[in-house]
Each structure stands twice: as C-alpha cells, then as structure tokens.
Design an enzyme around this catalytic site. Structure first.
Site, PDB file in Angstrom:
ATOM      1  CD  GLU A  88     -24.796   3.092  22.234  1.00  4.88           C
ATOM      2  OE1 GLU A  88     -25.099   4.080  22.932  1.00  4.88           O
ATOM      3  OE2 GLU A  88     -24.835   3.117  20.997  1.00  4.88           O
TER       4      GLU A  88
ATOM      5  CG  LEU B  96     -14.635   7.686  30.906  1.00  7.43           C
ATOM      6  CD1 LEU B  96     -14.868   6.222  30.534  1.00  7.43           C
ATOM      7  CD2 LEU B  96     -15.268   8.584  29.866  1.00  7.43           C
TER       8      LEU B  96
ATOM      9  CE1 TYR C 152     -23.234  11.129  36.717  1.00  6.60           C
ATOM     10  CE2 TYR C 152     -21.608  11.699  35.050  1.00  6.60           C
ATOM     11  CZ  TYR C 152     -22.674  12.041  35.848  1.00  6.60           C
ATOM     12  OH  TYR C 152     -23.183  13.303  35.778  1.00  6.60           O
TER      13      TYR C 152
ATOM     14  CE1 TYR D  64     -29.742   4.950  22.476  1.00  8.03           C
ATOM     15  CE2 TYR D  64     -28.031   4.443  24.084  1.00  8.03           C
ATOM     16  CZ  TYR D  64     -28.405   4.857  22.821  1.00  8.03           C
ATOM     17  OH  TYR D  64     -27.448   5.150  21.890  1.00  8.03           O
TER      18      TYR D  64
ATOM     19  CG  ASP E 180     -30.049   8.789  22.421  1.00 12.74           C
ATOM     20  OD1 ASP E 180     -30.874   9.205  21.569  1.00 12.74           O
ATOM     21  OD2 ASP E 180     -28.826   8.851  22.249  1.00 12.74           O
TER      22      ASP E 180
ATOM     23  CB  CYS F 246     -38.766  18.170   9.411  1.00 13.17           C
ATOM     24  SG  CYS F 246     -38.619  18.815  11.080  1.00 13.17           S
TER      25      CYS F 246
END
Ligand code: SF4
Length: 348
Positions: free
Chosen positions: A34, A77, A79, A117, A135, A206
């Site tokens: 995650e 990656l 960050y 999250y 999210d 929906c």
C-alpha cells in the site's frame, strides 16, 4: 435485487488480479504494498516490492536496515519520505509491539506514514476489521454509483463517502469489499472519462450509468490558477567561478542551492543600476534567453543575465562549473541558465 456488496465481493473473487501482495494476508506485505502503491502504478511497484521483501523479509529486518540500503531499495520510486516513515514505523512496531502488527485501526493509524486509507486497508484486509479504506479510486466509484456530483476533493464529501462505505461493509468481508471497490476503480470504473460500464458488475445499480453521467463524474473543485513570480536570474562569473547561495530553510526549494536573483524582470539598464547599488563591480553583461519553470502552485517567469565581475563579492559561495555539476545540485528551474555554462564554461 442482489445488494451491491454481494455483487462486488463475488466479482472480486472471480476477477481479482493475481498480485504478489495478494498471496497471503500478512499485514507487513499489505502495508508495504500500500505504501509503495501511493503515487506509483501497480506494474512499476511489483519488482520493487519483490526486491524489498527479499532484502527485508520481516518488520525486524526493515527496522534494522541501514538507511543507505533502504534508500537504494527505494531508488526510482520517489517520495523518499515514504521509505523513511516505513522504517520509523517498523522500529515502533518492534519496540512497542514485539514486531507484531496491532489488529486495531487507531494503533495502526498512529504509526508514521499510515493515514485513514492505509490503516483501513491493513485493518480490513489483514485482520477483517469493519473499517473502510477510501482512496481516489473508491471516491470515484462511489460518486458514480450514487450519482454524487459534489467535488470529491472536498474533505466533507470524502467524509460522507467514507461513511457510506462504512455502512455498506458486509459482515466478515470488509477486506474483500474494500478491495473490490479499489479493484473496480483500477480496472473497470476508470478515471478520465473511460469507465467500462458495459462490462461492469455494478451497472444495474449505478446511478451514473443509468443517468448517462458517468463521463462527467466525479466532480472536482476547479484548481486555482498558479501564482506567477517574475525573477531575474544572475549567472555571476568571477575568476572562473560562479556564484551560488542557499535558499531559505523553509518554503519553495527549501535549503537547496540556487543562482542569485532579483525579484521582478529587470531590463539590462535596470539590472546595471541594481548591481551598482549593491556594490558589484561589473565588467560585462550579456542577456540570456528567458525561461519559465512550473512548480505545483507557482510559476517562475525568468529573465537571465550572464554577468562578468571584476571582483568576487562576499555573501556567495563561489564554485567552478565542474563543482556546480557535481557537488552543488541545483534545482531544474535553473537548468536553462546553467546550459550557458555547458556551451561556454568560461563565461563572458
Ligand atoms: Fe463505473 Fe460505469 Fe460501473 Fe457505474 S456502471 S460503477 S460508472 S463502470
């Protein structure tokens, strides 16, 4: 009519992608995936995830990993605060919980780098806790399912949608339901006007599909235009060296090196005047091509001048072009002006 959670849980069981972190319900694996998946696509994450787990098979290994090795495993990656927070959280898990993840939403949430999250994802998937994991994908799916035209980036709207997911969570299947919503958003109810409604298991329930509004949902708050800042960038040459200085410790490009600058775009005459007032002994000035740099909320519109000085004033760090390339990494905003050095390393 079959309720939405049943439809989505069944669809998820039959259609979920075979991803490495779905091989078990180990909270360490779910957590790591995650965190890596924030801001990064699934295909890009898989090799990183596998390499990371091979190097750090347990929370204890992660807590004990040298920082340089950690950053190397994360290299590419971006960050990097995510990696540092992973290790901080791993240390807390080892020190306070014996290396075992707590099966408690608030305890998970209190760990560095774990927000609503991620705590919801770990709590529901690994431990079956009845907590939502909302999210961007889930916000989009939920807004379309209910035909909600309010902006999903409004914290109040996000809170409302989180409550809706909370109320829908099926007993004993919260992890599957949360993942089903995420999976639907990632593979069927796609962003940017591309939902595959014809193959959606939830189409009959929906609102956006029934009302033909799927392409215009979700709504977002219009972005504020970026603030424009005009600057005059100085490539000051003296005795084969270039002047650089550190930016303030806070704010834009905090603590990074920069080329000196004046606020506003100055004409050559105005620049001569400003330099004279500040005590510079100028030999020659050459105008450089103007440049623009876009940050998230600010745009710099820049004039640039190559300036030869007769004496090197105090108040700057003076570096050779070679040192500038190696030791003093300057932000890319200055690249158009530094290009002049590549073309003509000795300056004027
Ligand atoms: Fe999204 Fe279309 Fe499915 Fe509605 S029917 S949830 S808009 S993919």
């Amino acid at each position: 009519m079959v309720p939405l959670p049943n439809i989505l849980c069944r669809w998820f069981t039959e259609n979920k992608r075979d991803l490495p972190w779905r091989q078990d319900k180990n909270p360490y694996h779910i957590w790591l995936s995650e965190i890596m998946l924030q801001q990064t696509r699934v295909e890009a994450v898989i090799p990183y995830y596998e390499r990371f787990l091979a190097a750090c098979p347990t929370v204890h290994d992660l807590a004990a990993l040298e920082e340089q090795k950690l950053l190397k495993l994360w290299e590419g990656l971006g960050y990097y605060s995510r990696a540092r927070n992973l290790q901080k959280a791993a240390c807390i898990l080892c020190e306070q919980y014996g290396g075992i993840f707590p099966a408690d939403f608030h305890a998970l949430h209190s760990l560095p780098g774990i927000g609503d999250y991620t705590a919801g994802a770990i709590g529901s998937i690994a431990f079956g806790l009845p907590v939502p994991a909302v999210d961007g994908n889930v916000l989009r799916v939920m807004a379309r399912l209910s035909g909600d035209s309010r902006p999903i980036d409004d914290p109040k709207v996000k809170k409302d949608i989180t409550m809706q997911v909370q109320q829908l969570l099926p007993a004993g299947q919260s992890g599957d339901f949360n993942q089903a919503l995420m999976e639907l958003g990632a593979t069927v109810c796609l962003p940017h006007g591309a939902p595959k409604c014809q193959s959606c298991p939830a189409a009959s329930l929906c609102t956006a599909f029934q009302q033909g509004t799927a392409l215009s949902l979700p709504a977002r708050t219009p972005k504020k235009p970026r603030k424009i800042q005009q600057r005059t960038i100085l490539l000051l040459h003296c005795q084969g060296k270039i002047a650089v200085r550190r930016r303030p410790a806070k704010g834009l490009l905090a603590g990074l090196w920069e080329l000196p600058a004046y606020e506003g775009v100055l004409s050559p005459d105005a620049l001569r005047q400003a330099l004279a007032q500040d005590g510079f002994s100028v030999r020659e000035i050459l105008s450089l091509r103007p440049a623009k740099h876009i940050f998230t909320h600010i745009e710099w519109h820049m004039a640039g001048y190559d300036i030869a000085l007769n004496a090197c004033p105090d108040g700057f760090t003076w570096a050779t072009p070679h040192e500038l390339r190696g030791a003093y990494a300057l932000p890319s905003a200055f690249r158009p002006f530094l290009q002049t050095l590549e073309d003509n390393p000795d300056g004027l």
